[in-house]
Design a protein around this motif. Structure first.
Motif, PDB file in Angstrom:
ATOM      1  N   ASP A  15      -1.826  -0.939  -0.613  1.00  0.00           N
ATOM      2  CA  ASP A  15      -1.691  -0.961  -2.059  1.00  0.00           C
ATOM      3  C   ASP A  15      -2.591   0.034  -2.761  1.00  0.00           C
ATOM      4  O   ASP A  15      -2.910  -0.148  -3.914  1.00  0.00           O
ATOM      5  CB  ASP A  15      -1.975  -2.367  -2.588  1.00  0.00           C
ATOM      6  CG  ASP A  15      -3.413  -2.802  -2.356  1.00  0.00           C
ATOM      7  OD1 ASP A  15      -3.765  -3.871  -2.859  1.00  0.00           O
ATOM      8  OD2 ASP A  15      -4.167  -2.094  -1.677  1.00  0.00           O
ATOM      9  N   ASP A  17      -1.814   2.647  -3.986  1.00  0.00           N
ATOM     10  CA  ASP A  17      -1.073   3.187  -5.110  1.00  0.00           C
ATOM     11  C   ASP A  17      -0.946   2.186  -6.245  1.00  0.00           C
ATOM     12  O   ASP A  17      -0.498   2.527  -7.333  1.00  0.00           O
ATOM     13  CB  ASP A  17       0.335   3.611  -4.663  1.00  0.00           C
ATOM     14  CG  ASP A  17       1.116   2.482  -4.041  1.00  0.00           C
ATOM     15  OD1 ASP A  17       0.488   1.575  -3.474  1.00  0.00           O
ATOM     16  OD2 ASP A  17       2.356   2.521  -4.125  1.00  0.00           O
ATOM     17  N   LEU A  18      -1.391   0.926  -6.021  1.00  0.00           N
ATOM     18  CA  LEU A  18      -1.251  -0.102  -7.036  1.00  0.00           C
ATOM     19  C   LEU A  18      -2.474  -0.228  -7.909  1.00  0.00           C
ATOM     20  O   LEU A  18      -2.401  -0.693  -9.031  1.00  0.00           O
ATOM     21  CB  LEU A  18      -1.000  -1.475  -6.382  1.00  0.00           C
ATOM     22  CG  LEU A  18       0.292  -1.644  -5.617  1.00  0.00           C
ATOM     23  CD1 LEU A  18       0.345  -3.045  -5.051  1.00  0.00           C
ATOM     24  CD2 LEU A  18       1.496  -1.385  -6.502  1.00  0.00           C
ATOM     25  N   ARG A  66       1.714  -4.952 -11.997  1.00  0.00           N
ATOM     26  CA  ARG A  66       1.969  -3.900 -11.017  1.00  0.00           C
ATOM     27  C   ARG A  66       2.205  -4.495  -9.633  1.00  0.00           C
ATOM     28  O   ARG A  66       3.042  -4.010  -8.869  1.00  0.00           O
ATOM     29  CB  ARG A  66       0.798  -2.916 -11.001  1.00  0.00           C
ATOM     30  CG  ARG A  66       0.612  -2.201 -12.329  1.00  0.00           C
ATOM     31  CD  ARG A  66      -0.639  -1.364 -12.341  1.00  0.00           C
ATOM     32  NE  ARG A  66      -0.496  -0.158 -11.542  1.00  0.00           N
ATOM     33  CZ  ARG A  66      -1.506   0.688 -11.294  1.00  0.00           C
ATOM     34  NH1 ARG A  66      -2.722   0.430 -11.784  1.00  0.00           N
ATOM     35  NH2 ARG A  66      -1.319   1.766 -10.574  1.00  0.00           N
ATOM     36  N   TYR A  67       1.471  -5.540  -9.321  1.00  0.00           N
ATOM     37  CA  TYR A  67       1.648  -6.239  -8.051  1.00  0.00           C
ATOM     38  C   TYR A  67       3.078  -6.778  -7.923  1.00  0.00           C
ATOM     39  O   TYR A  67       3.740  -6.611  -6.897  1.00  0.00           O
ATOM     40  CB  TYR A  67       0.634  -7.379  -7.993  1.00  0.00           C
ATOM     41  CG  TYR A  67       0.593  -8.179  -6.719  1.00  0.00           C
ATOM     42  CD1 TYR A  67      -0.400  -7.953  -5.771  1.00  0.00           C
ATOM     43  CD2 TYR A  67       1.522  -9.184  -6.480  1.00  0.00           C
ATOM     44  CE1 TYR A  67      -0.455  -8.710  -4.613  1.00  0.00           C
ATOM     45  CE2 TYR A  67       1.477  -9.932  -5.318  1.00  0.00           C
ATOM     46  CZ  TYR A  67       0.486  -9.694  -4.391  1.00  0.00           C
ATOM     47  OH  TYR A  67       0.445 -10.435  -3.245  1.00  0.00           O
ATOM     48  N   GLU A  69       5.751  -5.806  -9.264  1.00  0.00           N
ATOM     49  CA  GLU A  69       6.780  -4.783  -9.164  1.00  0.00           C
ATOM     50  C   GLU A  69       6.937  -4.257  -7.745  1.00  0.00           C
ATOM     51  O   GLU A  69       8.002  -3.758  -7.384  1.00  0.00           O
ATOM     52  CB  GLU A  69       6.440  -3.615 -10.100  1.00  0.00           C
ATOM     53  CG  GLU A  69       6.642  -3.928 -11.571  1.00  0.00           C
ATOM     54  CD  GLU A  69       8.066  -4.347 -11.883  1.00  0.00           C
ATOM     55  OE1 GLU A  69       9.004  -3.687 -11.384  1.00  0.00           O
ATOM     56  OE2 GLU A  69       8.239  -5.351 -12.604  1.00  0.00           O
ATOM     57  N   ASP A  70       5.902  -4.376  -6.931  1.00  0.00           N
ATOM     58  CA  ASP A  70       5.910  -3.704  -5.628  1.00  0.00           C
ATOM     59  C   ASP A  70       5.935  -4.648  -4.431  1.00  0.00           C
ATOM     60  O   ASP A  70       6.688  -4.445  -3.484  1.00  0.00           O
ATOM     61  CB  ASP A  70       4.680  -2.793  -5.532  1.00  0.00           C
ATOM     62  CG  ASP A  70       4.747  -1.850  -4.352  1.00  0.00           C
ATOM     63  OD1 ASP A  70       5.538  -0.895  -4.400  1.00  0.00           O
ATOM     64  OD2 ASP A  70       4.012  -2.080  -3.374  1.00  0.00           O
ATOM     65  N   ILE A  71       5.121  -5.678  -4.472  1.00  0.00           N
ATOM     66  CA  ILE A  71       4.887  -6.504  -3.291  1.00  0.00           C
ATOM     67  C   ILE A  71       6.113  -7.307  -2.842  1.00  0.00           C
ATOM     68  O   ILE A  71       6.409  -7.349  -1.643  1.00  0.00           O
ATOM     69  CB  ILE A  71       3.674  -7.431  -3.507  1.00  0.00           C
ATOM     70  CG1 ILE A  71       2.406  -6.599  -3.694  1.00  0.00           C
ATOM     71  CG2 ILE A  71       3.518  -8.402  -2.341  1.00  0.00           C
ATOM     72  CD1 ILE A  71       2.099  -5.668  -2.531  1.00  0.00           C
ATOM     73  N   GLU A  73       9.296  -6.666  -2.888  1.00  0.00           N
ATOM     74  CA  GLU A  73      10.239  -5.821  -2.155  1.00  0.00           C
ATOM     75  C   GLU A  73       9.714  -5.498  -0.763  1.00  0.00           C
ATOM     76  O   GLU A  73      10.457  -5.526   0.221  1.00  0.00           O
ATOM     77  CB  GLU A  73      10.488  -4.528  -2.934  1.00  0.00           C
ATOM     78  CG  GLU A  73      11.471  -3.594  -2.256  1.00  0.00           C
ATOM     79  CD  GLU A  73      11.733  -2.334  -3.058  1.00  0.00           C
ATOM     80  OE1 GLU A  73      12.384  -1.423  -2.506  1.00  0.00           O
ATOM     81  OE2 GLU A  73      11.290  -2.260  -4.215  1.00  0.00           O
ATOM     82  N   ARG A  74       8.428  -5.210  -0.668  1.00  0.00           N
ATOM     83  CA  ARG A  74       7.855  -4.880   0.635  1.00  0.00           C
ATOM     84  C   ARG A  74       7.782  -6.108   1.547  1.00  0.00           C
ATOM     85  O   ARG A  74       7.902  -5.987   2.766  1.00  0.00           O
ATOM     86  CB  ARG A  74       6.476  -4.255   0.452  1.00  0.00           C
ATOM     87  CG  ARG A  74       6.538  -2.841  -0.107  1.00  0.00           C
ATOM     88  CD  ARG A  74       5.253  -2.120   0.173  1.00  0.00           C
ATOM     89  NE  ARG A  74       4.491  -1.897  -1.039  1.00  0.00           N
ATOM     90  CZ  ARG A  74       3.252  -1.429  -1.043  1.00  0.00           C
ATOM     91  NH1 ARG A  74       2.634  -1.159   0.092  1.00  0.00           N
ATOM     92  NH2 ARG A  74       2.615  -1.238  -2.180  1.00  0.00           N
TER      93      ARG A  74
END
Length: 263
Positions: A15, A17-18, A66-67, A69-71, A73-74
């Motif tokens: 993370d 980039d987060l 922000r977390y 939005e990304d986590i 999906e991963r």
């Protein structure tokens, strides 16, 4: 989550980039920014709330959007991140089902996964901002603010507890308290699934690392299994993922499945 954690699964090892911030000499990255609103939802917690709980809550509030939005999906993209989830679900279903708590649920992606697999599940997280996001993304599910050491659940009320990377922000001396609480809320025969960053030295209680959100610890699976046993929870299975599967830090990842005794 987590909780006393908000979710901090292996995906968060990627993370960089987060989050932004600098690494002080103790190796703990400090995240800049503050939570966006008062924490009235945590008024039920003691005014002498331990600093690690407050620090973890504030850090996850600051990065919640922000977390989220990304986590999620991963989490779904990497099979090893949820390899133990189907086993956990089947064990609960074969015992007749029942309520399950996702402790340290973050934005609710794992809670929703458990629901999709047929469980009656609700989410708990220390971060009010995470709970706001979870409720907006999954309005059909129940989410509430809470701490893993003081779950607002009756004794022996749950068929299962999931703490997916929730314990990594718990100081080593407070793990027995958290595990005793898991034992309290689990019904006899109920199952607990833990996920956490690991190391392989059972003689070392914990090793702190620069988690990027808040101070975190990785633990020996054998040490955690011993603490669970002391709390009345017996290990029934484990999955340890090779450190080569963590490209950022090279940490092994551990998932421990435990059961409260029937008698």
């Amino acid at each position: 989550m987590k909780p006393s954690r908000s979710t901090g699964e292996v995906l968060l090892d990627c993370d960089s980039d987060l989050h932004s911030g600098s690494v002080p000499p103790n190796g703990v990255r400090v995240v800049e920014g503050e939570a966006s609103r008062p924490r009235q939802a945590l008024a039920w917690l003691s005014m002498t709330e331990p600093d690690p709980i407050a620090a973890t809550r504030e850090a996850y509030d600051a990065v919640a959007a922000r977390y989220a939005e990304d986590i999620p999906e991963r989490y779904h993209a990497e099979p090893l991140n949820h390899a133990m989830i189907p086993v956990f679900v089947e064990l609960i279903r074969t015992r007749g089902g029942g309520s399950v708590a996702d402790v340290g649920c973050g934005p609710g992606h794992v809670t929703a996964h458990l629901h999709a697999l047929g469980l009656s599940v609700f989410g708990v997280d220390l971060s009010p901002e995470m709970i706001v996001l979870a409720r907006s993304r999954h309005p059909e599910l129940r989410f509430e603010v809470g701490a893993m050491e003081a779950l607002k659940v009756d004794d022996a009320a749950l068929a299962g507890v999931l703490a997916n990377y929730s314990i990594i922000h718990t100081p080593p001396e407070r793990l027995p308290e958290a595990f005793a609480e898991f034992h309290r809320v689990l019904a006899p025969g109920g199952h607990l699934l833990l996920g956490f960053q690991a190391h392989d030295d059972a003689t070392e209680v914990a090793e702190s690392f620069d988690h990027l959100v808040s101070l975190a610890y990785r633990y020996s699976p054998d040490h955690i299994a011993g603490l669970l046993l002391s709390a009345g929870l017996t290990e029934v299975a484990r999955l340890v993922i090779s450190p080569e599967e963590d490209p950022r830090r090279g940490f092994p990842q551990a998932y421990l499945l435990a059961r409260r005794a029937v008698n």
